[in-house]
Design a protein around this motif. Structure first.
Motif, PDB file in Angstrom:
ATOM      1  N   PHE A  31      57.607  60.050 -70.646  1.00 35.46           N
ATOM      2  CA  PHE A  31      56.577  60.285 -71.673  1.00 35.46           C
ATOM      3  C   PHE A  31      56.901  59.422 -72.899  1.00 35.46           C
ATOM      4  O   PHE A  31      58.041  59.437 -73.383  1.00 35.46           O
ATOM      5  CB  PHE A  31      56.537  61.772 -72.038  1.00 35.46           C
ATOM      6  CG  PHE A  31      56.071  62.627 -70.906  1.00 35.46           C
ATOM      7  CD1 PHE A  31      54.712  62.894 -70.713  1.00 35.46           C
ATOM      8  CD2 PHE A  31      56.984  63.151 -69.983  1.00 35.46           C
ATOM      9  CE1 PHE A  31      54.291  63.674 -69.648  1.00 35.46           C
ATOM     10  CE2 PHE A  31      56.561  63.922 -68.918  1.00 35.46           C
ATOM     11  CZ  PHE A  31      55.214  64.184 -68.738  1.00 35.46           C
ATOM     12  N   VAL A  32      55.879  58.715 -73.354  1.00 43.84           N
ATOM     13  CA  VAL A  32      56.108  57.749 -74.445  1.00 43.84           C
ATOM     14  C   VAL A  32      55.057  57.912 -75.535  1.00 43.84           C
ATOM     15  O   VAL A  32      53.871  58.054 -75.237  1.00 43.84           O
ATOM     16  CB  VAL A  32      56.080  56.295 -73.906  1.00 43.84           C
ATOM     17  CG1 VAL A  32      56.098  55.284 -75.048  1.00 43.84           C
ATOM     18  CG2 VAL A  32      57.245  56.047 -72.963  1.00 43.84           C
ATOM     19  N   HIS A  33      55.547  57.909 -76.770  1.00 46.75           N
ATOM     20  CA  HIS A  33      54.611  57.833 -77.900  1.00 46.75           C
ATOM     21  C   HIS A  33      54.248  56.353 -78.056  1.00 46.75           C
ATOM     22  O   HIS A  33      55.149  55.513 -78.217  1.00 46.75           O
ATOM     23  CB  HIS A  33      55.286  58.357 -79.174  1.00 46.75           C
ATOM     24  CG  HIS A  33      54.343  58.530 -80.319  1.00 46.75           C
ATOM     25  ND1 HIS A  33      53.712  57.472 -80.927  1.00 46.75           N
ATOM     26  CD2 HIS A  33      53.903  59.657 -80.959  1.00 46.75           C
ATOM     27  CE1 HIS A  33      52.940  57.920 -81.902  1.00 46.75           C
ATOM     28  NE2 HIS A  33      53.025  59.264 -81.936  1.00 46.75           N
ATOM     29  N   CYS A  65      61.392  53.351 -81.319  1.00 44.68           N
ATOM     30  CA  CYS A  65      62.636  53.606 -80.581  1.00 44.68           C
ATOM     31  C   CYS A  65      62.407  53.510 -79.068  1.00 44.68           C
ATOM     32  O   CYS A  65      63.350  53.237 -78.306  1.00 44.68           O
ATOM     33  CB  CYS A  65      63.159  55.007 -80.890  1.00 44.68           C
ATOM     34  SG  CYS A  65      63.160  55.398 -82.631  1.00 44.68           S
ATOM     35  N   SER A  66      61.163  53.752 -78.618  1.00 45.35           N
ATOM     36  CA  SER A  66      60.897  53.814 -77.181  1.00 45.35           C
ATOM     37  C   SER A  66      60.906  52.453 -76.516  1.00 45.35           C
ATOM     38  O   SER A  66      60.903  52.358 -75.288  1.00 45.35           O
ATOM     39  CB  SER A  66      59.552  54.502 -76.936  1.00 45.35           C
ATOM     40  OG  SER A  66      59.631  55.836 -77.402  1.00 45.35           O
ATOM     41  N   SER A  67      60.912  51.415 -77.323  1.00 52.67           N
ATOM     42  CA  SER A  67      61.017  50.071 -76.760  1.00 52.67           C
ATOM     43  C   SER A  67      62.313  49.946 -75.959  1.00 52.67           C
ATOM     44  O   SER A  67      62.335  49.365 -74.860  1.00 52.67           O
ATOM     45  CB  SER A  67      60.989  49.041 -77.895  1.00 52.67           C
ATOM     46  OG  SER A  67      61.244  47.773 -77.398  1.00 52.67           O
ATOM     47  N   PHE A 111      51.444  57.601 -71.599  1.00 51.95           N
ATOM     48  CA  PHE A 111      51.311  57.312 -73.040  1.00 51.95           C
ATOM     49  C   PHE A 111      50.443  58.388 -73.666  1.00 51.95           C
ATOM     50  O   PHE A 111      49.294  58.595 -73.265  1.00 51.95           O
ATOM     51  CB  PHE A 111      50.687  55.933 -73.248  1.00 51.95           C
ATOM     52  CG  PHE A 111      51.683  54.812 -73.014  1.00 51.95           C
ATOM     53  CD1 PHE A 111      52.418  54.272 -74.056  1.00 51.95           C
ATOM     54  CD2 PHE A 111      51.878  54.310 -71.727  1.00 51.95           C
ATOM     55  CE1 PHE A 111      53.335  53.260 -73.829  1.00 51.95           C
ATOM     56  CE2 PHE A 111      52.793  53.295 -71.499  1.00 51.95           C
ATOM     57  CZ  PHE A 111      53.537  52.774 -72.546  1.00 51.95           C
ATOM     58  N   ILE A 112      51.014  59.054 -74.637  1.00 52.96           N
ATOM     59  CA  ILE A 112      50.288  60.135 -75.308  1.00 52.96           C
ATOM     60  C   ILE A 112      49.133  59.558 -76.107  1.00 52.96           C
ATOM     61  O   ILE A 112      49.310  58.588 -76.850  1.00 52.96           O
ATOM     62  CB  ILE A 112      51.219  60.911 -76.270  1.00 52.96           C
ATOM     63  CG1 ILE A 112      52.478  61.376 -75.538  1.00 52.96           C
ATOM     64  CG2 ILE A 112      50.495  62.087 -76.920  1.00 52.96           C
ATOM     65  CD1 ILE A 112      52.209  62.321 -74.379  1.00 52.96           C
ATOM     66  N   GLN A 113      47.936  60.161 -75.935  1.00 54.22           N
ATOM     67  CA  GLN A 113      46.790  59.776 -76.761  1.00 54.22           C
ATOM     68  C   GLN A 113      46.305  61.030 -77.471  1.00 54.22           C
ATOM     69  O   GLN A 113      45.497  61.774 -76.925  1.00 54.22           O
ATOM     70  CB  GLN A 113      45.671  59.171 -75.896  1.00 54.22           C
ATOM     71  CG  GLN A 113      44.497  58.674 -76.721  1.00 54.22           C
ATOM     72  CD  GLN A 113      43.338  58.201 -75.848  1.00 54.22           C
ATOM     73  OE1 GLN A 113      43.425  58.217 -74.615  1.00 54.22           O
ATOM     74  NE2 GLN A 113      42.248  57.807 -76.474  1.00 54.22           N
ATOM     75  N   THR A 143      59.704  64.794 -76.777  1.00 51.32           N
ATOM     76  CA  THR A 143      60.212  63.601 -77.462  1.00 51.32           C
ATOM     77  C   THR A 143      59.868  62.343 -76.667  1.00 51.32           C
ATOM     78  O   THR A 143      59.962  62.346 -75.426  1.00 51.32           O
ATOM     79  CB  THR A 143      61.739  63.699 -77.626  1.00 51.32           C
ATOM     80  OG1 THR A 143      62.038  64.913 -78.338  1.00 51.32           O
ATOM     81  CG2 THR A 143      62.303  62.514 -78.404  1.00 51.32           C
ATOM     82  N   SER A 144      59.487  61.289 -77.410  1.00 50.68           N
ATOM     83  CA  SER A 144      59.160  60.015 -76.766  1.00 50.68           C
ATOM     84  C   SER A 144      60.408  59.483 -76.063  1.00 50.68           C
ATOM     85  O   SER A 144      61.499  59.471 -76.651  1.00 50.68           O
ATOM     86  CB  SER A 144      58.666  59.000 -77.798  1.00 50.68           C
ATOM     87  OG  SER A 144      58.280  57.801 -77.175  1.00 50.68           O
ATOM     88  N   GLY A 145      60.233  59.023 -74.837  1.00 52.14           N
ATOM     89  CA  GLY A 145      61.370  58.543 -74.050  1.00 52.14           C
ATOM     90  C   GLY A 145      61.881  59.604 -73.084  1.00 52.14           C
ATOM     91  O   GLY A 145      62.798  59.335 -72.299  1.00 52.14           O
ATOM     92  N   GLN A 146      61.250  60.772 -73.169  1.00 49.23           N
ATOM     93  CA  GLN A 146      61.664  61.842 -72.251  1.00 49.23           C
ATOM     94  C   GLN A 146      61.440  61.389 -70.807  1.00 49.23           C
ATOM     95  O   GLN A 146      60.342  60.989 -70.434  1.00 49.23           O
ATOM     96  CB  GLN A 146      60.856  63.115 -72.532  1.00 49.23           C
ATOM     97  CG  GLN A 146      61.144  64.270 -71.594  1.00 49.23           C
ATOM     98  CD  GLN A 146      62.546  64.849 -71.814  1.00 49.23           C
ATOM     99  OE1 GLN A 146      62.867  65.299 -72.920  1.00 49.23           O
ATOM    100  NE2 GLN A 146      63.377  64.828 -70.773  1.00 49.23           N
ATOM    101  N   THR A 147      62.483  61.450 -70.027  1.00 49.43           N
ATOM    102  CA  THR A 147      62.421  60.981 -68.641  1.00 49.43           C
ATOM    103  C   THR A 147      62.744  62.145 -67.698  1.00 49.43           C
ATOM    104  O   THR A 147      63.696  62.912 -67.942  1.00 49.43           O
ATOM    105  CB  THR A 147      63.435  59.847 -68.433  1.00 49.43           C
ATOM    106  OG1 THR A 147      63.154  58.812 -69.387  1.00 49.43           O
ATOM    107  CG2 THR A 147      63.358  59.279 -67.025  1.00 49.43           C
TER     108      THR A 147
END
Lengths: 502, 212
Positions: free
Chosen positions: B67-69, B74-76, B99-101, B142-146
């Motif tokens: 999941f990515v914002h 930071c998610s780069s 990608f969260i919208q 959190t963005s980057g949650q895997t």
């Protein structure tokens, strides 16, 4: 090795080193500012904002780049500006440079590529040519890695369970570069010291050269003084030559006048006067003798004629005496002129040109008469000229005398003409023309040279000094002739108002 | 004499300023380091693949869901690590990046530079998660949650695949996923996740670690 030389070389070396440190401090001050701006730009580009859902705020990296980056760069920039060359400055610069590396690595997300900043910075720090600075930078890197390795190993080694000695591996690579840089620094310092030694030797040579220059200058000054003295004597000889030449010209006229006076005196009919006196003394009854005696009756007429004859002779003598006086006056003028010349000043005023020409003619008049020269005058109306009268007179007397001499061997008439003409709005010309021996074409360019003469008793001085005097007056003296036997024309050109004459 | 004293005072002053400067700079670096090490809120994902999810799950291989914002800087680093992971797994892993919208944000906002980076990774599919429905379904915060589910749909891994905020490099999360895919690890694993909060509502007040 000479201790003084080595000491001087050390001084020069230290001065060069100090200049190098100052210059490098200033370079780093500029680099610091550039890095600060670059850090802010990187933060704005990579992580401008942080997000919570659909809301955002400025990322903490931007603030860190501005404030932390500014703090890191602030002190070294300030020290480089206020204390350039001071040891503390370059050590603070070294520590700051490594901290900037850490900040930039952080701001770029730990990119491997940004780590090259550390090694580039070490090379740049080597500009200081000071191994201690490299030590400071290396110590900062080592301490940073040691501290992180102990407390947050993942922040620097990427793993949570790094070896406690892994910081040494990272510091080792820095030391690896340091080794080459320190060798390079040592060699550069050796070169700098060698240059300082050469400069010290050169300074010693320069001192010796300066001493010799002073010595030689003193010798030259003494020689110059001797030369000045010799020149003065030579100058006096030249003046004497000039005086003798001009006075000699006039003395010719004086001789002629004196000879003429002597001739006239010899022509006095004193015998006849004595006879008349004898007749009168023999005949005591003078009235009777004068009326009755045949000789007595013609005696009054005889005495009258004798008186007339004596009066004529007296006039001629007086005329010659006037000429003689004029000549003597000119001798005085010549002597005074040479004195003035010797003092570098003359008699300057505004004079009618015709008057000066007439004075010159009068000086030569007796000689001209004696040689049967037929003189013609042709004076145009020209303005009076501001000039040195004596120099003009010297030139004209010489020209007239030369013209007379040139006609000495003429078999026919001796014709001389003197004319005065305007030459443009600012100049006048005095032209002396004769029908004498003329000038050969090969001599026309040499006649103004010193020592050149065609006269048997000439000195080669008159025309030379005349040409020089004409030039001093702002004018010129030129000659023209159609060749031997064709006569000559000398033109004396004179400015009406020469600015330098005063 | 006075001159010497003045020089000494000046030197002491400079040293004091330098020491103060060192303290300030070290404090700043410490704060920055601490920030970078602050993890986001961990997910509480379902242990079995939720049947209500619209994300397709292959039956023959494990699937990774991230999941990515879209705007999280930071998610780069997370996406770069994903790229390395996919390259290491050689087709034995499927990956879906959501990608969260958020409501009110355009599709263009969601299809950011990160989207382009994900789309370029072989074997990875980028999807829009409108209004964060799937994130809620998987309870990602959190963005980057895997998350890694095996072929049977069982949760094997949850956490982040970076070591700190926005920092690339070897990390336990990526190593664990790779090991699970290669069957080198049998037990489920969990790591902290670093990134922006996916939704504001999920960020508890006063939680320093939750601040992006």
């Amino acid at each position: 090795m000479d201790a003084a030389l080595k000491q001087r070389a050390n001084e020069l070396f230290q001065a060069d080193e100090h200049e190098l440190h100052k210059h490098t401090d200033q370079l780093f001050a500029k680099l610091m500012i550039i890095q600060w701006v670059a850090g802010v730009a990187a933060a704005l580009w990579i992580s401008p904002r942080t997000w919570i859902g659909d809301t955002s705020e400025i990322h903490i990296h931007v603030w860190a780049a501005v404030f932390l980056g500014g703090a890191i760069c602030g002190l070294p920039v300030s020290l480089a500006w206020r204390q350039p060359g001071h040891p503390l400055t370059r050590h603070v610069v070294a520590a700051s440079q490594m901290m900037i590396s850490a900040l930039l690595i952080h701001l770029t997300g730990g990119r491997i590529e940004t780590h090259f900043h550390v090694f580039g910075s070490l090379a740049f720090l080597a500009f200081y040519r000071d191994w201690r600075v490299m030590l400071t930078a290396t110590a900062v890197v080592a301490v940073d890695h040691l501290a992180r390795g102990l407390f947050w190993p993942q922040s620097v080694f990427g793993v949570l369970t790094a070896s406690p000695w892994r910081w040494l591996e990272h510091a080792g690579w820095v030391l690896f570069e340091d080794a080459f840089l320190v060798i390079s620094i040592r060699r550069t310092l050796e070169d700098m010291f060698e240059v300082a030694m050469r400069r010290a030797r050169l300074e010693g040579t320069n001192v010796e050269i300066e001493r010799q220059v002073i010595e030689r200058t003193a010798q030259l000054s003494a020689a110059q003084a001797q030369l000045v003295s010799a020149s003065r004597q030579a100058g006096m000889a030249e003046i004497a030559t000039n005086v003798l030449h001009n006075v000699g010209n006039v003395l010719n006229s004086v001789n002629v006048s004196a000879e003429a006076v002597a001739g006239k005196v010899r022509q006095f009919r004193l015998g006849r006067l004595q006879s008349a006196a004898g007749l009168l003394s023999e005949n005591r009854a003078v009235p009777q003798y004068l009326t009755d005696h045949p000789q007595g009756r013609v005696l009054p007429d005889y005495l009258g004629k004798l008186a007339a004859d004596l009066t004529e002779t007296q006039d001629a003598i007086l005329e010659e005496l006037a000429s003689l006086r004029s000549n003597i006056d000119h001798i005085n003028e010549v002597v005074a002129m040479q004195q003035a010349y010797a003092r570098r000043s003359g008699v300057v005023g505004t004079f009618p040109v015709a008057d000066m020409v007439e004075d010159a003619i009068r000086i030569n008049n007796a000689a001209l008469h004696r040689h049967g020269v037929n003189l013609e005058r042709d004076y145009d109306t020209v303005p009076p000229v501001l000039t040195d009268r004596h120099k003009v007179l010297q030139i004209l007397v010489n020209l007239l005398s030369n013209a007379k001499h040139a006609m000495d061997h003429n078999t026919g008439d001796k014709l001389m003409s003197v004319s005065v003409k305007p030459a443009g709005p600012d100049h006048v010309e005095i032209i002396v023309k004769d029908n004498g021996g003329g000038i050969a074409p090969e001599n026309i360019t040499q006649i103004f040279s010193h020592g050149f003469t065609t006269k048997e008793e000439g000195h080669g001085f008159g025309l030379h000094s005349g040409a020089l005097a004409a030039r001093e007056l702002g004018g010129a003296l030129t000659a023209q002739s159609d060749g031997p036997g064709m006569g000559a024309v000398f033109t004396f050109k004179l400015p009406v108002n020469h600015p330098d004459i005063r | 004499m006075e001159n010497t004293v003045s020089i000494r005072k000046s030197a002491i002053g400079t040293l004091a300023v330098s020491a103060l400067w060192l303290v300030v700079v070290l404090a700043g670096m410490f704060f920055l380091l601490r920030y970078s090490q602050a993890a986001g809120l961990a997910a509480r994902p379902p242990l079995q693949w939720p049947g209500t999810s619209l994300v397709p799950r292959p039956a023959d291989r494990p699937v990774l869901v991230m999941f990515v914002h879209p705007q999280c800087p930071c998610s780069s680093a997370s996406i770069s690590e994903l790229e390395r992971l996919m390259a290491g797994c050689q087709g034995r892993l499927s990956a879906e990046v959501l990608f969260i919208q958020p409501a009110g944000k355009s599709e263009e906002w969601a299809r950011s530079g990160l989207w382009q980076a994900v789309a370029a990774i072989p074997g990875v599919r980028a999807r829009l998660d409108q209004d964060g429905a799937e994130a809620r379904r998987f309870q990602a915060l959190t963005s980057g949650q895997t998350l890694l589910y095996d072929a049977a749909g069982t949760l094997q891994f949850q956490g982040g695949i970076t070591l700190s905020r926005g920092h690339e490099g070897d990390n336990p999360g990526r190593s664990a996923v790779a090991a699970l895919v290669r069957h080198e690890l049998s037990n489920p694993a969990q790591t902290p996740v670093f990134g922006c909060a996916l939704e504001a509502a999920e960020t508890p007040n006063g939680c320093v670690a939750c601040k992006p």
